[in-house]
Scaffold this motif. Structure first.
Motif, short mmCIF file in Angstrom:
data_model
loop_
_atom_site.label_atom_id
_atom_site.label_comp_id
_atom_site.label_asym_id
_atom_site.label_seq_id
_atom_site.Cartn_x
_atom_site.Cartn_y
_atom_site.Cartn_z
N ASP A 74 -35.25 -31.58 -21.78
CA ASP A 74 -36.05 -31.29 -22.97
C ASP A 74 -36.85 -32.50 -23.45
OD1 ASP A 74 -34.96 -28.75 -22.93
OD2 ASP A 74 -33.38 -29.24 -24.40
N LEU A 75 -36.61 -33.66 -22.86
CA LEU A 75 -37.32 -34.86 -23.28
C LEU A 75 -38.79 -34.79 -22.88
CD1 LEU A 75 -34.72 -37.63 -22.34
CD2 LEU A 75 -35.17 -36.65 -24.61
N SER A 76 -39.61 -35.54 -23.60
CA SER A 76 -41.05 -35.57 -23.33
C SER A 76 -41.36 -36.35 -22.06
CB SER A 76 -41.77 -36.22 -24.51
OG SER A 76 -41.46 -37.60 -24.57
N THR A 77 -42.59 -36.26 -21.62
CA THR A 77 -43.04 -37.02 -20.44
C THR A 77 -42.90 -38.52 -20.71
OG1 THR A 77 -44.59 -35.26 -19.90
CG2 THR A 77 -45.00 -37.41 -18.89
N PHE A 78 -43.21 -38.95 -21.93
CA PHE A 78 -43.05 -40.35 -22.29
C PHE A 78 -41.61 -40.80 -22.09
CE2 PHE A 78 -41.80 -43.53 -25.46
CZ PHE A 78 -42.67 -44.57 -25.15
N ASP A 79 -40.67 -40.00 -22.59
CA ASP A 79 -39.25 -40.34 -22.46
C ASP A 79 -38.81 -40.37 -21.01
OD1 ASP A 79 -38.86 -40.60 -25.23
OD2 ASP A 79 -38.53 -38.44 -25.45
N HIS A 80 -39.30 -39.43 -20.20
CA HIS A 80 -38.96 -39.43 -18.77
C HIS A 80 -39.51 -40.68 -18.08
CE1 HIS A 80 -37.99 -34.86 -18.17
NE2 HIS A 80 -37.15 -35.48 -18.96
N THR A 81 -40.73 -41.07 -18.45
CA THR A 81 -41.33 -42.28 -17.88
C THR A 81 -40.53 -43.52 -18.26
OG1 THR A 81 -43.52 -41.25 -17.98
CG2 THR A 81 -43.45 -43.64 -17.75
N VAL A 82 -40.17 -43.61 -19.53
CA VAL A 82 -39.35 -44.75 -19.99
C VAL A 82 -38.02 -44.74 -19.26
CG1 VAL A 82 -38.13 -45.77 -21.96
CG2 VAL A 82 -40.48 -44.94 -22.24
N TYR A 83 -37.44 -43.58 -19.06
CA TYR A 83 -36.16 -43.48 -18.35
C TYR A 83 -36.29 -43.99 -16.91
CZ TYR A 83 -32.02 -41.62 -16.10
OH TYR A 83 -30.86 -41.51 -15.38
N VAL A 84 -37.34 -43.59 -16.22
CA VAL A 84 -37.54 -44.03 -14.83
C VAL A 84 -37.70 -45.55 -14.79
CG1 VAL A 84 -39.13 -43.96 -12.87
CG2 VAL A 84 -38.44 -41.84 -13.99
N ILE A 85 -38.50 -46.10 -15.68
CA ILE A 85 -38.68 -47.57 -15.74
C ILE A 85 -37.34 -48.24 -16.02
CG2 ILE A 85 -39.74 -49.44 -17.06
CD1 ILE A 85 -42.17 -47.51 -17.47
N THR A 86 -36.57 -47.65 -16.92
CA THR A 86 -35.27 -48.22 -17.29
C THR A 86 -34.31 -48.23 -16.11
OG1 THR A 86 -35.60 -47.40 -19.53
CG2 THR A 86 -33.37 -48.04 -18.95
N VAL A 87 -34.21 -47.10 -15.40
CA VAL A 87 -33.30 -47.00 -14.27
C VAL A 87 -33.72 -47.95 -13.14
CG1 VAL A 87 -32.45 -45.47 -12.44
CG2 VAL A 87 -32.47 -44.69 -14.81
N VAL A 88 -35.01 -48.01 -12.86
CA VAL A 88 -35.48 -48.90 -11.79
C VAL A 88 -35.26 -50.37 -12.17
CG1 VAL A 88 -37.55 -49.69 -10.56
CG2 VAL A 88 -37.12 -47.25 -10.84
N SER A 89 -35.54 -50.73 -13.40
CA SER A 89 -35.30 -52.13 -13.80
C SER A 89 -33.80 -52.43 -13.82
CB SER A 89 -35.95 -52.46 -15.15
OG SER A 89 -35.43 -51.68 -16.19
N GLY A 90 -32.98 -51.45 -14.20
CA GLY A 90 -31.52 -51.64 -14.17
C GLY A 90 -31.00 -51.81 -12.75
N ALA A 91 -31.55 -51.02 -11.82
CA ALA A 91 -31.13 -51.14 -10.42
C ALA A 91 -31.54 -52.49 -9.84
CB ALA A 91 -31.74 -50.00 -9.59
N THR A 92 -32.76 -52.93 -10.15
CA THR A 92 -33.20 -54.23 -9.61
C THR A 92 -32.47 -55.38 -10.29
OG1 THR A 92 -35.14 -54.15 -11.08
CG2 THR A 92 -35.46 -53.43 -8.81
N ALA A 93 -32.15 -55.24 -11.56
CA ALA A 93 -31.34 -56.27 -12.24
C ALA A 93 -29.96 -56.36 -11.59
CB ALA A 93 -31.21 -55.96 -13.73
N THR A 94 -29.38 -55.20 -11.30
CA THR A 94 -28.07 -55.17 -10.64
C THR A 94 -28.15 -55.86 -9.28
OG1 THR A 94 -27.51 -53.10 -11.77
CG2 THR A 94 -26.25 -53.64 -9.80
N ALA A 95 -29.20 -55.57 -8.52
CA ALA A 95 -29.36 -56.21 -7.21
C ALA A 95 -29.48 -57.72 -7.35
CB ALA A 95 -30.60 -55.64 -6.50
N CYS A 96 -30.28 -58.18 -8.29
CA CYS A 96 -30.45 -59.63 -8.48
C CYS A 96 -29.16 -60.31 -8.89
CB CYS A 96 -31.53 -59.90 -9.54
SG CYS A 96 -33.21 -59.63 -8.98
#
Length: 189
Positions: A74-96
């Motif tokens: 039910d979240l907006s496109t903006f929220d989905h975009t922020v979520y994707v950025i958040t998950v990708v940055s979290g995954a790369t932070a975890t890798a680093c």
């Protein structure tokens, strides 16, 4: 080629170059040798990595579960975009933040401790930046759902500004101040 583990003895993990002025721990103690210094710095990076890894792994685990909640769709496109950025940055932070462990395992016993420590330092700095982005985006995502509009973005921006000041600007200011103090003719700031 030996497979002996890298030595991790030396000064305690709570000590740092900034606290020692880059060498001696006090006027009464002997200056540390280059070997002792690299051991101390490696121990410090291990302790710092443990703290950062725990935080990023808990946050990343939380983020992964969000997409499977009923309200996510039910979240907006903006929220989905922020979520994707958040998950990708979290995954790369975890890798680093976990990469120093892998580097250490692959290079243990190769007498490359200084190179391993320098690589771990660079990965930690990158991981901390990505962790700040992940936290900021997580906060934006949550606040945008709870307090829609400009207020959510303003609050998330203010928190990110605080991260920038406390994690980067303040330590750099302290470093510059210390450098000025040590280069002044009378040794005072």
């Amino acid at each position: 080629m030996t497979t002996e583990p890298m030595e991790l003895s030396g000064a305690t993990a709570g000590e740092c170059d900034a606290c020692h002025g880059g060498g001696a721990t006090s006027q009464e103690e002997e200056p540390e040798s280059p070997h002792e210094r690299i051991n101390r710095r490696w121990n410090e990076i291990l302790q710092e990595t443990r703290v950062a890894q725990t935080g990023v792994q808990i946050l990343f685990g939380f983020l992964l579960s969000v997409a499977f909640t009923p309200l996510f769709h039910d979240l907006s496109t903006f929220d989905h975009t922020v979520y994707v950025i958040t998950v990708v940055s979290g995954a790369t932070a975890t890798a680093c933040l976990i990469a120093p462990v892998s580097i250490h395992r692959f290079l243990s016993g190769q007498r490359m401790k200084e190179e391993v420590m320098e690589a771990a330092h660079r990965l930690m700095m990158c991981g901390m930046l990505l962790l700040a982005v992940t936290i900021g985006c997580t906060l934006l995502l949550i606040l945008h759902v709870v307090v829609p509009g400009v207020l959510a973005k303003s609050l998330a921006g203010a928190v990110m500004l605080w991260f920038a000041l406390s994690w980067y600007a303040f330590p750099l200011w302290l470093r510059r101040r210390s450098t000025r103090r040590s280069t002044s003719p009378d040794g005072s700031a």
